[in-house]
Design an enzyme around this catalytic site. Structure first.
Site, mmCIF file in Angstrom:
data_model
loop_
_atom_site.group_PDB
_atom_site.id
_atom_site.type_symbol
_atom_site.label_atom_id
_atom_site.label_comp_id
_atom_site.label_asym_id
_atom_site.label_seq_id
_atom_site.Cartn_x
_atom_site.Cartn_y
_atom_site.Cartn_z
ATOM 1 N N LYS A 22 1.002 -1.067 -0.162
ATOM 2 C CA LYS A 22 -0.289 0.467 0.099
ATOM 3 C C LYS A 22 0.965 1.198 0.365
ATOM 4 O O LYS A 22 0.808 2.410 -1.142
ATOM 5 C CB LYS A 22 -0.645 0.166 1.739
ATOM 6 N N ASN A 23 1.824 1.404 0.862
ATOM 7 C CA ASN A 23 2.870 2.993 1.238
ATOM 8 C C ASN A 23 3.534 2.857 0.470
ATOM 9 O O ASN A 23 4.143 4.079 0.191
ATOM 10 C CB ASN A 23 3.471 2.223 2.320
ATOM 11 N N CYS A 116 -5.571 8.377 9.515
ATOM 12 C CA CYS A 116 -5.461 7.768 10.621
ATOM 13 C C CYS A 116 -5.691 8.395 11.329
ATOM 14 O O CYS A 116 -4.841 9.009 11.784
ATOM 15 C CB CYS A 116 -4.339 6.405 9.979
ATOM 16 N N ARG A 121 0.140 14.211 13.189
ATOM 17 C CA ARG A 121 0.463 13.780 12.026
ATOM 18 C C ARG A 121 1.271 15.261 11.298
ATOM 19 O O ARG A 121 0.062 14.933 10.313
ATOM 20 C CB ARG A 121 -0.324 12.450 11.209
ATOM 21 N N ASP A 306 4.043 0.190 12.540
ATOM 22 C CA ASP A 306 2.968 -0.290 11.518
ATOM 23 C C ASP A 306 2.058 -2.168 12.054
ATOM 24 O O ASP A 306 1.235 -2.294 11.369
ATOM 25 C CB ASP A 306 2.311 -0.651 10.258
ATOM 26 N N ARG A 398 -9.017 -0.249 3.567
ATOM 27 C CA ARG A 398 -7.824 0.685 3.186
ATOM 28 C C ARG A 398 -6.837 -0.268 3.264
ATOM 29 O O ARG A 398 -6.096 0.789 1.810
ATOM 30 C CB ARG A 398 -7.674 1.839 4.507
HETATM 31 C C1 UD1 Z 1 3.896 6.202 6.523
HETATM 32 C C2 UD1 Z 1 3.055 4.747 6.415
HETATM 33 C C3 UD1 Z 1 2.325 4.871 7.946
HETATM 34 C C4 UD1 Z 1 3.981 4.731 8.559
HETATM 35 C C5 UD1 Z 1 4.757 6.092 8.600
HETATM 36 C C6 UD1 Z 1 6.099 5.315 9.362
HETATM 37 C C7 UD1 Z 1 2.276 6.009 3.910
HETATM 38 C C8 UD1 Z 1 0.737 5.961 4.032
HETATM 39 N N1 UD1 Z 1 2.088 5.758 5.297
HETATM 40 O O1 UD1 Z 1 3.148 7.600 7.339
HETATM 41 O O2 UD1 Z 1 2.093 3.606 7.283
HETATM 42 O O3 UD1 Z 1 3.494 4.460 9.497
HETATM 43 O O4 UD1 Z 1 5.461 6.079 7.295
HETATM 44 O O5 UD1 Z 1 6.761 4.384 8.537
HETATM 45 O O6 UD1 Z 1 3.311 5.947 3.783
HETATM 46 N N2 UD1 Z 1 5.904 14.503 11.360
HETATM 47 C C9 UD1 Z 1 6.187 15.395 11.664
HETATM 48 N N3 UD1 Z 1 6.011 16.439 10.660
HETATM 49 C C10 UD1 Z 1 6.210 16.184 9.270
HETATM 50 C C11 UD1 Z 1 5.857 15.041 8.860
HETATM 51 C C12 UD1 Z 1 6.020 13.692 9.627
HETATM 52 O O7 UD1 Z 1 5.683 15.619 12.395
HETATM 53 O O8 UD1 Z 1 6.257 16.815 7.937
HETATM 54 C C13 UD1 Z 1 5.648 13.076 12.052
HETATM 55 C C14 UD1 Z 1 4.395 12.431 12.174
HETATM 56 O O9 UD1 Z 1 3.461 12.854 12.730
HETATM 57 C C15 UD1 Z 1 4.978 10.966 13.526
HETATM 58 C C16 UD1 Z 1 6.551 11.638 12.729
HETATM 59 O O10 UD1 Z 1 6.885 12.455 11.733
HETATM 60 O O11 UD1 Z 1 4.827 11.481 14.459
HETATM 61 C C17 UD1 Z 1 6.528 10.024 11.058
HETATM 62 O O12 UD1 Z 1 6.080 9.524 10.578
HETATM 63 P P1 UD1 Z 1 6.012 9.744 8.632
HETATM 64 O O13 UD1 Z 1 7.040 9.016 8.699
HETATM 65 O O14 UD1 Z 1 6.137 10.222 8.000
HETATM 66 O O15 UD1 Z 1 4.696 8.794 8.581
HETATM 67 P P2 UD1 Z 1 4.489 8.937 7.227
HETATM 68 O O16 UD1 Z 1 4.780 9.056 5.733
HETATM 69 O O17 UD1 Z 1 2.705 10.231 7.461
#
Ligand code: UD1
Length: 418
Positions: A22-23, A116, A121, A306, A398
């Protein structure tokens, strides 16, 4: 509203193949916007999030068609640079179109994300990185407007505060056509990032260091459509491995790279399972008790956030106390309240969960709180006494392709019901 009904107690045995990740698929779909022409993605999972991303691409003017596991994306002409709220609110990964849209059209308007319900986030790191490349970011009316100035973007060295998956992806996609060398330090190293880099490479991009913390993008003058096969879903694979471990197995999971699950395999063994690893498969079996273990989630190659919920479901039945520490997302223990309704003994303190193993769980009506939490409740139900009804399964749909069918083929007594 549909529910999943599980009658617990069956020992799952046999083989199951995972679908495409998915990701990965969602980001590859977004990346396809950058290549005028028809791109082809293979091994695309049949999940609701792929449908939502298809709608996002269509809202931007691309044509998306599916034939089995193959998705064709015709991005010859884009007609809009706005990802509407109705889609972004459903799926946070819609923000992956930011980078591609500014690369292709010089502007992107993306509604503030939903998705989610697992913590705040934010996307501040995405935006700071884009600003470092010279993009202008404005907020208003619930949306973020990112524009490229008349002189274009400039290469930059960007150090992320945290190896964010989404921020790394958006920066990669925003910098592929920027003349010069852009360096992303503290980049995410997840296998899905490497898959995206391989796809961008097939489209003509020049990117080095994928899978390490320093990724260097050398701008090229154009991208062209490509044909690419999505990697197998390591989280789906891990979920079926826990299904095998929680019920006893043996269960063999195929269609992914076991290196992507190295720490999950190590933790399954520590928790009392026997695990055999092949080239693209893993078999799990458990005859003794589930052993209590400690887990802390971390960016890849650490233990994946995850997989945290699925492990909590298993450790709820362990012969001792386990501590699970969630370091990646805030507020990712919401499903624990539902697990407790099935008899689990879990105490949450901040980002730690103390899981006291109990001899058995009992079936109960519960509801999914998020994608992985929902899957974890189904796993708990497989091992519980009696019937469990898991509601709000749109969360599960999803991200899991034919979840009930795959579990039923392993011998689970599981069905969907309106
Ligand atoms: C992606 C995956 C998700 C997985 C996660 C971590 C997808 C669609 N989703 O989510 O399934 O659990 O990676 O492996 O690919 N953060 C900030 N500011 C930012 C970006 C992130 O504070 O600009 C924080 C987020 O709130 C979170 C952490 O950083 O606490 C990790 O987020 P991130 O690695 O960006 O995860 P996603 O890309 O949202």
């Amino acid at each position: 509203m549909e529910s999943i009904i599980v009658c617990g107690g069956a020992r799952l045995t046999g083989e199951v193949s995972v679908s495409g990740a998915k990701n990965s698929a969602l980001k590859l779909m977004a990346a396809s916007l950058m290549a005028p022409g028809v791109s082809r993605l293979r091994n695309v999972p049949h999940i609701a999030d792929v449908e939502v991303m298809s709608q996002v691409l269509q809202a931007l003017g691309a044509h998306v068609s599916r034939d089995g596991d193959v998705l064709e994306i015709d991005a010859s002409e884009l007609t809009s640079h706005e990802a509407p709220y109705e889609f972004v609110a459903q799926m946070r990964a819609s923000t992956a179109v930011l980078g591609p849209l500014i690369t292709r059209l010089g502007e992107a308007v993306v509604a503030m994300p939903g998705g989610c319900n697992i913590g705040s986030r934010k996307i501040d790191m995405h935006l700071r990185g884009l600003e470092a490349l010279g993009a202008e970011v404005h907020f208003g009316h619930g949306s973020i407007d990112v524009t490229v100035p008349a002189e274009g973007l400039s290469p930059a060295q960007v150090t992320l505060d945290f190896p964010s998956v989404g921020a790394t992806e958006n920066l990669l996609m925003a910098s592929v056509l920027v003349t010069g060398e852009t360096v992303i330090e503290n980049a995410a190293r997840e296998p899905e990032i490497v898959d995206l880099i391989n796809y961008l490479g097939a489209m003509g991009a020049d990117i080095r260091g994928g899978g390490t913390s320093t990724v260097t993008v050398t701008g090229v003058s154009e991208l062209h459509p490509a044909d690419h096969t999505v990697i197998g879903d390591r989280v789906e694979a891990g979920t079926y491995l826990v299904a095998g471990a929680i019920t006893g197995g043996p269960v063999t999971v195929r269609g992914f790279d076991p290196i992507h699950l190295e720490i999950v395999v190590t933790k399954l063994e520590a928790a009392g399972s026997e695990v055999e690893v092949g080239d693209d498969w893993v078999t799990v079996r458990r005859d003794g008790p589930v052993r209590a273990i400690d887990i802390q989630t971390l960016p890849y190659p650490g233990f994946p956030t995850d997989m945290q919920a699925q492990f909590m479901a298993m450790l709820a039945l362990a012969n001792g106390n386990s501590i699970i520490t969630e370091n990646v997302f805030e507020n990712r223990f919401m499903f624990a309240d539902e697990l407790m309704r099935m008899g689990a003994d879990v105490r949450i303190e901040g980002h730690h969960a103390l899981v006291k193993g109990v001899p058995s769980l009992s079936g109960a009506p519960v509801r999914s709180t998020d994608l992985r939490g929902g899957a974890a409740l189904v796993l708990a139900a497989l091992a519980a006494e009696g019937e469990t009804r898991v509601g709000d399964i749109f969360h599960i749909d999803r991200g899991y392709d034919r979840f009930c069918d795959k579990l039923a083929a392993l011998g689970a007594d599981v069905r969907r019901e309106s």
